[in-house]
Enzyme design. Structure first.
Site, mmCIF file in Angstrom:
data_model
loop_
_atom_site.group_PDB
_atom_site.id
_atom_site.type_symbol
_atom_site.label_atom_id
_atom_site.label_comp_id
_atom_site.label_asym_id
_atom_site.label_seq_id
_atom_site.Cartn_x
_atom_site.Cartn_y
_atom_site.Cartn_z
ATOM 1 N N HIS A 131 28.602 92.316 -0.976
ATOM 2 C CA HIS A 131 27.577 91.742 -1.852
ATOM 3 C C HIS A 131 27.826 90.249 -2.063
ATOM 4 O O HIS A 131 26.926 89.421 -1.893
ATOM 5 C CB HIS A 131 27.587 92.480 -3.198
ATOM 6 N N GLU A 132 29.051 89.911 -2.436
ATOM 7 C CA GLU A 132 29.381 88.502 -2.703
ATOM 8 C C GLU A 132 29.428 87.688 -1.415
ATOM 9 O O GLU A 132 28.980 86.539 -1.385
ATOM 10 C CB GLU A 132 30.695 88.391 -3.482
ATOM 11 N N HIS A 178 26.018 86.500 -0.412
ATOM 12 C CA HIS A 178 25.566 85.286 -1.118
ATOM 13 C C HIS A 178 26.052 84.031 -0.388
ATOM 14 O O HIS A 178 25.286 83.076 -0.199
ATOM 15 C CB HIS A 178 26.077 85.271 -2.559
#
Length: 171
Positions: free
Chosen positions: A78-79, A82
């Site tokens: 998820h990170e 980004h």
């Protein structure tokens, strides 16, 4: 407050996942991405945070310890997504179509905006709010934003603006 000690096996699990997902992205885009810095200093109820310009991922040590492999499988990609979206598209909506595409197509991971880990151990203060259909628990940060008039929050289910619930402790 003394920082939590993350066992080396968990740190290795984080790095193994990170490197595998970076390799997937590198293969997809036919390039090599630098390895982001990883720190275990994220506080509060957030599982992680991507610092775009610093190319850094901060992970919540308490939630990592409590959820281990599930945390690694969900939060690390998820990170990383980004950071990869920032590198490929610049500044865009944090969980917009580019991020969802990066998660699902490039990293082959379900695109969930928020985690569903039990956050009781990391939640300092919660404030009860109500909408037309249910009770909500806002963090102190969100509660203070409402009190200062900076923002309003809406229920995702019914769309009503959340209202503070009377607790009897207000002055």
């Amino acid at each position: 407050m003394k920082p939590l000690r993350i066992p080396i096996a968990l740190q290795q699990g984080v790095m193994q996942c990170l490197r595998a997902k970076l390799a997937q992205a590198g293969e997809y885009f036919d390039c090599t991405f630098p390895e982001p810095a990883i720190s275990f200093q994220q506080r509060g109820t957030s599982a992680g945070n991507a610092w775009l310009e610093r190319w850094e991922i901060r992970l919540n040590p308490q939630l990592l310890l409590e959820n281990q492999q599930r945390f690694i499988d969900e939060v690390v990609p998820h990170e990383l997504a980004h950071l990869l979206v920032y590198r490929q598209f610049g500044r865009v909506a944090p969980h917009g179509r580019e991020w969802r595409w990066m998660m699902m197509t490039v990293l082959q991971t379900p695109a969930r905006r928020t985690h569903e880990f039990d956050s009781a151990a990391v939640r300092k203060s919660i404030f009860p709010y109500r909408c037309g259909c249910q009770q909500h628990a806002l963090t102190v940060r969100r509660h203070n934003r409402v009190i200062r008039g900076e923002t309003q929050y809406r229920c995702r289910r019914c769309g009503d603006i959340l209202q503070p619930e009377a607790t009897g402790t207000e002055r």
